[in-house]
Design a protein around this motif. Structure first.
Motif, PDB file in Angstrom:
ATOM      1  N   GLY A 318       3.306  -6.066  -4.576  1.00  0.00           N
ATOM      2  CA  GLY A 318       2.900  -6.530  -5.981  1.00  0.00           C
ATOM      3  C   GLY A 318       2.396  -5.239  -6.702  1.00  0.00           C
ATOM      4  N   GLU A 319       1.864  -4.135  -6.108  1.00  0.00           N
ATOM      5  CA  GLU A 319       1.371  -2.990  -6.652  1.00  0.00           C
ATOM      6  C   GLU A 319       2.219  -2.027  -7.038  1.00  0.00           C
ATOM      7  N   MET A 320       3.617  -2.214  -6.678  1.00  0.00           N
ATOM      8  CA  MET A 320       4.684  -1.121  -6.646  1.00  0.00           C
ATOM      9  C   MET A 320       5.227  -1.287  -8.167  1.00  0.00           C
ATOM     10  N   PRO A 321       5.667  -0.111  -8.482  1.00  0.00           N
ATOM     11  CA  PRO A 321       6.555  -0.266  -9.722  1.00  0.00           C
ATOM     12  C   PRO A 321       7.750  -1.155  -9.588  1.00  0.00           C
ATOM     13  N   GLY A 322       7.943  -2.226 -10.499  1.00  0.00           N
ATOM     14  CA  GLY A 322       9.032  -3.203 -10.071  1.00  0.00           C
ATOM     15  C   GLY A 322       8.431  -4.379  -9.588  1.00  0.00           C
ATOM     16  N   GLY A 323       7.396  -4.406  -8.802  1.00  0.00           N
ATOM     17  CA  GLY A 323       6.822  -5.679  -8.401  1.00  0.00           C
ATOM     18  C   GLY A 323       7.861  -6.076  -7.167  1.00  0.00           C
ATOM     19  N   ALA A 324       8.108  -7.455  -7.333  1.00  0.00           N
ATOM     20  CA  ALA A 324       8.895  -8.219  -6.349  1.00  0.00           C
ATOM     21  C   ALA A 324      10.182  -7.569  -6.075  1.00  0.00           C
ATOM     22  N   ASN A 325      10.909  -6.688  -7.160  1.00  0.00           N
ATOM     23  CA  ASN A 325      12.026  -6.224  -7.103  1.00  0.00           C
ATOM     24  C   ASN A 325      12.018  -4.986  -6.145  1.00  0.00           C
TER      25      ASN A 325
END
Length: 536
Positions: A318-325
């Motif tokens: 959830g914290e990454m750029p792009g979220g779930a993607n």
């Protein structure tokens, strides 16, 4: 276990760029190699000269269908929502049974280049082709949004591009590459790119699946248990094995299911693939191959999704750029470090390029063949001029896709594709089924069904929580939502079928197209005369 970097990218950005560039160079070389030489005809640009057999076309269909939503979006949805995320896999796969049993063979028998060829076969050409082309462009636009958003999410993660401007530049580059594939290769080059990409994607997903299962002794129960434990440790309240965690409203669930199951048979870029084979038998064979390949891949997404929930964790995703993607590339990084992650991400990037190229050529063919040739030129346009119009249209579509992709950047791509499926199921499928199986279906019925289903679906999407008024919507700070569920299919699909029936009853064609109707029935069911539809 390798820990994820506490930065804005995964792995080494120079390695990531190198592998991306290698995929682009290799696929572009293939496109140039397979399309050079020989006299160029309209059929070469639109259908690759119908020179592909069922197995080749099955791989190309899988490559066209297994989009960024399939790899990035579904793995992320399973990692975050578990059981409810799997509904995307089930819906996308079951949709092919509808295509196999009801659409593939008769569509190939009665068409030439586009969906409008079938819909206008026994009706007035101009209004039906105009309606079908409008619907094709709309569905292609929604589908392109998903692919471009996936490109932005993927590359921002891998290259550490967190600024909106940088991500927008990436989306623009993808759009320009997409146009390049179409202009250089046409349908033949695009088909080869899709075949290569399908093999790479399925092999890559299969390798990761075996790797994850090997870590738990090939015990699926242990994998699920580990995923649940990790999710709980991250503070998530979602039960990854329980239904209705994301879709708490049964109406919303039914609506999404209708869109996924019925939408594939109305996707113009998928329907156009049935014209790249020489016979109806090969069209049916290609769908059989596609079902096997797509089914295997969706089994992989279940393992990959739960593997990402276990090895990466919902909080980190959830914290990454792009979220779930970002779940699938992040899982690859945890398994094999920088190299595996870069390879898997490169495959995902090739996936996006192949799908957007297929969408672009479909939309450009629809405009050039159905609007320019059939509507503006009364079917008498010079073939070379028609192809030239199609090429310029592909450039325009590329620019529109870039703008739309920038607007949709950050959305879950599986959800965006579900919206495209809803529009296709509402605007295209009713008129296709009526044309193939109902003798009394009329010109008015086709036009009413297409425009009615299209307008209803688009309006309900605009005024749904998918666009505004919700935390995960495109415009969360604006609230114009009055339709209660994200997907409009539960309303718009019945509207499309009803208006098709109503228009045919109120304004029947009578016996004006009796001969064409009889010919279409014989051709669609037996294939007699179908080869005459191809411009060799």
């Amino acid at each position: 276990m390798i820990r994820l970097l506490e930065t804005q990218q995964l792995g080494n950005p120079f390695i990531n760029i190198g592998i991306f560039a290698a995929f682009v160079v290799i696929t572009m070389a293939v496109v140039i190699r397979v399309t050079r030489g020989g006299k160029k005809k309209a059929s070469d640009f639109y259908t690759g000269g119908a020179q592909f057999d069922g197995r080749q076309n099955g791989f190309a269909i899988a490559g066209d269908y297994l989009s960024a939503a399939s790899f990035l979006g579904i793995v992320g949805a399973v990692a975050l929502y578990g059981y409810d995320g799997l509904l995307y896999s089930v819906g996308f796969l079951v949709a092919w049974l509808v295509a196999l049993l009801l659409v593939a063979e008769p569509l190939r028998n009665t068409g030439k280049y586009t969906m409008a060829d079938v819909l206008s076969f026994r009706m007035q050409q101009r209004p039906v082709r105009l309606a079908a082309a409008t619907s094709t462009l709309a569905v292609s636009f929604f589908y392109l949004l998903a692919q471009m958003a996936g490109a932005g999410a993927l590359v921002s993660l891998l290259l550490g591009i967190s600024s909106p401007l940088g991500q927008n530049i990436v989306i623009a580059i993808v759009g320009l590459l997409m146009v390049g594939y179409v202009l250089i290769g046409g349908m033949k080059g695009t088909t080869w790119v899709q075949m290569i990409k399908a093999v790479l994607l399925i092999l890559g997903a299969g390798l990761m699946t075996v790797w994850v299962l090997a870590m738990v002794g090939f015990n699926l129960s242990d994998l699920l248990g580990n995923a649940i434990d990790k999710s709980a440790a991250d503070g998530s309240t979602t039960n990854l094995l329980a239904p209705m965690e994301r879709y708490k409203d049964p109406i919303a669930l039914i609506s999404m299911g209708m869109a996924l199951v019925l939408g594939a048979s109305g996707l113009p870029h998928v329907l156009m693939r049935f014209y790249t084979v020489p016979t109806a038998k090969e069209a049916r064979r290609s769908v059989t191959w596609a079902i096997g390949l797509i089914g295997a891949f969706y089994l992989f997404t279940m393992v990959l999704g739960y593997g990402a929930a276990w090895l990466v964790g919902p909080a980190a995703i959830g914290e990454m750029p792009g979220g779930a993607n970002a779940a699938a590339p992040a899982l690859a990084y945890e398994l094999g470090g920088t190299i595996l992650m870069a390879v898997i991400a490169g495959v995902a990037f090739a996936t996006i390029l192949a799908v957007v190229a297929g969408l672009t050529i479909t939309a450009s063919a629809s405009f050039a063949h159905d609007i320019y040739n059939s509507v503006l030129k009364d079917g008498k346009a010079d073939p070379a001029k028609e192809v030239k119009v199609a090429r310029w249209t592909s450039v325009t579509i590329g620019l529109v896709a870039i703008v739309g992709g920038i607007a949709a950047n950050g959305q879950n791509v599986a959800f965006l594709v579900a919206l495209a499926f809803a529009v296709a199921a509402s605007a295209n499928l009713p008129s296709i089924l009526y044309s193939l199986y109902w003798k009394r279906f009329s010109t008015a019925g086709a036009v009413w069904s297409i425009f009615g289903g299209l307008i209803t679906a688009v309006v309900l999407i605009i005024f749904s929580p998918a666009v505004s008024g919700a935390k995960g919507s495109m415009f969360p700070n604006v609230d114009i939502a009055w339709f209660p569920v994200d997907s409009p299919a539960i309303v718009s699909v019945p509207v499309g079928f009803f208006l098709g029936w109503l228009g045919s009853v109120v304004r029947p064609d009578g016996d004006r197209f009796g001969d064409q109707g009889a010919e279409m029935e014989v051709r669609s069911m037996t294939g007699a005369g179908a080869e005459g539809a191809i411009d060799h």
